[in-house]
Design a protein around this motif. Structure first.
Motif, PDB file in Angstrom:
ATOM      1  N   PHE A 180       0.804  -1.214   0.000  1.00 34.20           N
ATOM      2  CA  PHE A 180       0.000   0.000   0.000  1.00 34.20           C
ATOM      3  C   PHE A 180       0.846   1.276   0.000  1.00 34.20           C
ATOM      4  O   PHE A 180       0.382   2.335   0.404  1.00 34.20           O
ATOM      5  CB  PHE A 180      -0.948  -0.025   1.200  1.00 34.20           C
ATOM      6  N   SER A 181       2.082   1.144  -0.473  1.00 38.57           N
ATOM      7  CA  SER A 181       2.958   2.308  -0.518  1.00 38.57           C
ATOM      8  C   SER A 181       2.629   3.231  -1.685  1.00 38.57           C
ATOM      9  O   SER A 181       3.032   4.389  -1.703  1.00 38.57           O
ATOM     10  CB  SER A 181       4.421   1.863  -0.610  1.00 38.57           C
ATOM     11  N   ARG A 182       1.893   2.722  -2.674  1.00 34.30           N
ATOM     12  CA  ARG A 182       1.546   3.554  -3.825  1.00 34.30           C
ATOM     13  C   ARG A 182       0.192   3.148  -4.387  1.00 34.30           C
ATOM     14  O   ARG A 182      -0.216   2.006  -4.336  1.00 34.30           O
ATOM     15  CB  ARG A 182       2.607   3.448  -4.921  1.00 34.30           C
ATOM     16  N   LEU A 183      -0.518   4.104  -4.907  1.00 36.87           N
ATOM     17  CA  LEU A 183      -1.769   3.893  -5.645  1.00 36.87           C
ATOM     18  C   LEU A 183      -2.779   3.055  -4.868  1.00 36.87           C
ATOM     19  O   LEU A 183      -3.483   2.227  -5.421  1.00 36.87           O
ATOM     20  CB  LEU A 183      -1.487   3.253  -7.009  1.00 36.87           C
ATOM     21  N   GLN A 184      -2.856   3.266  -3.593  1.00 38.61           N
ATOM     22  CA  GLN A 184      -3.881   2.621  -2.771  1.00 38.61           C
ATOM     23  C   GLN A 184      -5.246   3.211  -3.131  1.00 38.61           C
ATOM     24  O   GLN A 184      -5.385   4.418  -3.313  1.00 38.61           O
ATOM     25  CB  GLN A 184      -3.568   2.879  -1.299  1.00 38.61           C
ATOM     26  N   GLN A 185      -6.265   2.365  -3.240  1.00 42.03           N
ATOM     27  CA  GLN A 185      -7.582   2.827  -3.677  1.00 42.03           C
ATOM     28  C   GLN A 185      -8.389   3.341  -2.481  1.00 42.03           C
ATOM     29  O   GLN A 185      -9.335   2.699  -2.012  1.00 42.03           O
ATOM     30  CB  GLN A 185      -8.327   1.711  -4.391  1.00 42.03           C
ATOM     31  N   THR A 186      -8.035   4.523  -2.023  1.00 46.88           N
ATOM     32  CA  THR A 186      -8.708   5.094  -0.851  1.00 46.88           C
ATOM     33  C   THR A 186     -10.169   5.404  -1.129  1.00 46.88           C
ATOM     34  O   THR A 186     -10.992   5.403  -0.209  1.00 46.88           O
ATOM     35  CB  THR A 186      -7.982   6.356  -0.387  1.00 46.88           C
ATOM     36  N   ASP A 187     -10.513   5.665  -2.394  1.00 44.66           N
ATOM     37  CA  ASP A 187     -11.918   5.936  -2.705  1.00 44.66           C
ATOM     38  C   ASP A 187     -12.772   4.695  -2.472  1.00 44.66           C
ATOM     39  O   ASP A 187     -13.872   4.778  -1.909  1.00 44.66           O
ATOM     40  CB  ASP A 187     -12.074   6.433  -4.140  1.00 44.66           C
ATOM     41  N   LEU A 188     -12.273   3.516  -2.877  1.00 46.32           N
ATOM     42  CA  LEU A 188     -13.007   2.274  -2.632  1.00 46.32           C
ATOM     43  C   LEU A 188     -13.069   1.959  -1.135  1.00 46.32           C
ATOM     44  O   LEU A 188     -14.072   1.445  -0.645  1.00 46.32           O
ATOM     45  CB  LEU A 188     -12.352   1.110  -3.380  1.00 46.32           C
ATOM     46  N   GLU A 189     -11.995   2.263  -0.431  1.00 45.66           N
ATOM     47  CA  GLU A 189     -11.978   2.025   1.016  1.00 45.66           C
ATOM     48  C   GLU A 189     -13.010   2.900   1.724  1.00 45.66           C
ATOM     49  O   GLU A 189     -13.732   2.423   2.612  1.00 45.66           O
ATOM     50  CB  GLU A 189     -10.582   2.286   1.564  1.00 45.66           C
ATOM     51  N   GLU A 190     -13.087   4.172   1.355  1.00 48.78           N
ATOM     52  CA  GLU A 190     -14.061   5.071   1.969  1.00 48.78           C
ATOM     53  C   GLU A 190     -15.488   4.687   1.589  1.00 48.78           C
ATOM     54  O   GLU A 190     -16.412   4.801   2.399  1.00 48.78           O
ATOM     55  CB  GLU A 190     -13.774   6.520   1.557  1.00 48.78           C
ATOM     56  N   GLU A 191     -15.652   4.224   0.380  1.00 41.84           N
ATOM     57  CA  GLU A 191     -16.966   3.745  -0.063  1.00 41.84           C
ATOM     58  C   GLU A 191     -17.409   2.546   0.770  1.00 41.84           C
ATOM     59  O   GLU A 191     -18.569   2.455   1.199  1.00 41.84           O
ATOM     60  CB  GLU A 191     -16.890   3.374  -1.544  1.00 41.84           C
ATOM     61  N   LEU A 192     -16.491   1.624   0.997  1.00 45.01           N
ATOM     62  CA  LEU A 192     -16.788   0.452   1.811  1.00 45.01           C
ATOM     63  C   LEU A 192     -17.117   0.855   3.245  1.00 45.01           C
ATOM     64  O   LEU A 192     -18.063   0.338   3.854  1.00 45.01           O
ATOM     65  CB  LEU A 192     -15.590  -0.505   1.783  1.00 45.01           C
ATOM     66  N   LEU A 193     -16.354   1.793   3.789  1.00 42.10           N
ATOM     67  CA  LEU A 193     -16.584   2.261   5.150  1.00 42.10           C
ATOM     68  C   LEU A 193     -17.960   2.912   5.285  1.00 42.10           C
ATOM     69  O   LEU A 193     -18.694   2.643   6.245  1.00 42.10           O
ATOM     70  CB  LEU A 193     -15.489   3.251   5.540  1.00 42.10           C
TER      71      LEU A 193
END
Length: 368
Positions: A180-193
């Motif tokens: 997860f050092s690069r290009l982590q999909q934070t949008d999908l993570e926030e969507e899941l949350l």
């Protein structure tokens, strides 16, 4: 990182090793996360001490198709020429009897110190000293010595589970950093949350393939699945969450839930093919802690019905007591080529679940 016990003694006497100041600006360890470099002389490596190290740190993983060892072990003599480079490797083991000749013996005697040599030589003390971040960040160094080969080998075997756990913990933490050092999909993570009340870290090339409500084995809950599919391999994980569960179900019931979800969602190319847990091959159960919650871990093989596909999986089941919610995380890999490191792929599946956080966890971490 978790702090490990610094020193193990076979007697009541205490062995004090040399101290080194930690430079807060020291470099990050670099090198193969899955490899442990063993620094010793050839005779020690070929004898009981080498056998003990191979048995404890290189033992085959029976839940991998190729029976790979827990770690790749690389023997290397200790020489001053390469010492500075070695100090940046993530996983090191220095091991030999205290009176071994050569650079490894000099190194160990210097670490023990003149005031403690008599105790070690007499057999009063044997030590396996685990040091984190000794010369670099995210590094684990084991310094092991005793009066004789047999005494040192016995100590390494006795401490084997602890040593293995220490290196596995470091490998998992390094894997999380690498994934997860690069290009982590934070949008999908926030969507899941926002939608499901929890999140896990999602690597840059995973795709969500299912997000629905599922009923299996008499239980109804949410089901979310992500896949990373390449030309010759794939990695696949899902999370099933059921509300109103205060007690973790027994393993057999978690197996039924898992098989039901796999039959419904992990379908093969034929109408009659789908993934199932393979109860005819080795399986291992243990315990873990996921975001502070006790969890049940299970590792084994999966297979595709009416097909020749198979691979390894890891599964964690735990209950969040704050919300009375059952979570089942399941990650599986498919890597048929013999040249691929299946151990590394499965460790990635393990690493993902250790990033699990509920909405309450996220709030606590943001405002401790």
């Amino acid at each position: 990182m978790t702090r490990f016990l610094s020193l193990a003694l076979l007697a009541a006497a205490t062995l004090v090793t040399g101290c080194e100041a930690v430079d807060m600006g020291q470099a990050e360890a670099r090198g193969d996360t899955e490899e442990i470099i063993v620094l010793t002389d050839s005779a020690t490596w070929a004898g009981p001490v080498g056998d003990a190290i191979r048995a404890e740190l290189g033992r085959p993983i029976v839940t991998l198709p190729s029976n790979q060892g827990a770690f790749k072990l690389r023997h290397q003599p200790l020489t001053s020429r390469f010492f500075e480079n070695l100090k940046l490797q993530p996983n090191l083991v220095f091991a030999a009897p205290i009176d071994t000749e050569g650079d490894i013996g000099d190194f160990l005697r210097a670490r023990v110190g003149e005031e403690n040599l008599a105790q070690v030589r007499s057999g009063t003390v044997s030590a396996v000293n685990l040091r984190e971040d000794l010369w670099a960040n995210n590094q684990l160094v084991t310094i092991a010595t005793a009066a004789s080969d047999s005494a040192l080998a016995a100590q390494i075997r006795r401490r084997g589970p602890e040593l293995r756990q220490a290196y596995e913990t470091l490998a998992r933490e390094r894997t999380i950093g690498e994934m997860f050092s690069r290009l982590q999909q934070t949008d999908l993570e926030e969507e899941l949350l926002a939608a499901r009340g929890y999140r896990v870290n999602i690597q840059y090339d995973y795709v969500k393939v299912q997000d629905t409500t599922a009923t299996v084995a008499g239980r109804t809950g949410s089901f979310v699945r992500y896949r990373r599919v390449l030309s010759d391999t794939w990695r696949d994980f899902f999370v099933f969450a059921q509300d109103g569960v205060a007690t973790l179900p027994p393993p057999a019931e978690i197996d039924r839930i898992t098989d039901g979800l796999l039959e419904t969602f992990a379908r093969g190319s034929l109408d009659s093919s789908y993934v199932q847990l393979d109860d005819q091959r080795p399986m291992r159960r243990g315990t873990a802690e996921i975001a502070g919650r006790p969890a049940r871990e299970q590792r084994g093989f999966w297979y595709m019905t009416n097909d020749l596909m198979a691979g390894s999986y890891v599964r964690y089941a735990f209950v969040d007591e704050e919300t009375d919610r059952l979570y089942v995380y399941y990650g599986m890999t498919f890597a048929p080529s013999r040249t691929l490191d299946k151990r590394e792929f499965l460790r990635q599946m393990e690493a993902i679940v250790y990033t699990f956080r509920t909405a309450a966890d996220v709030r606590r971490e943001a405002d401790p």
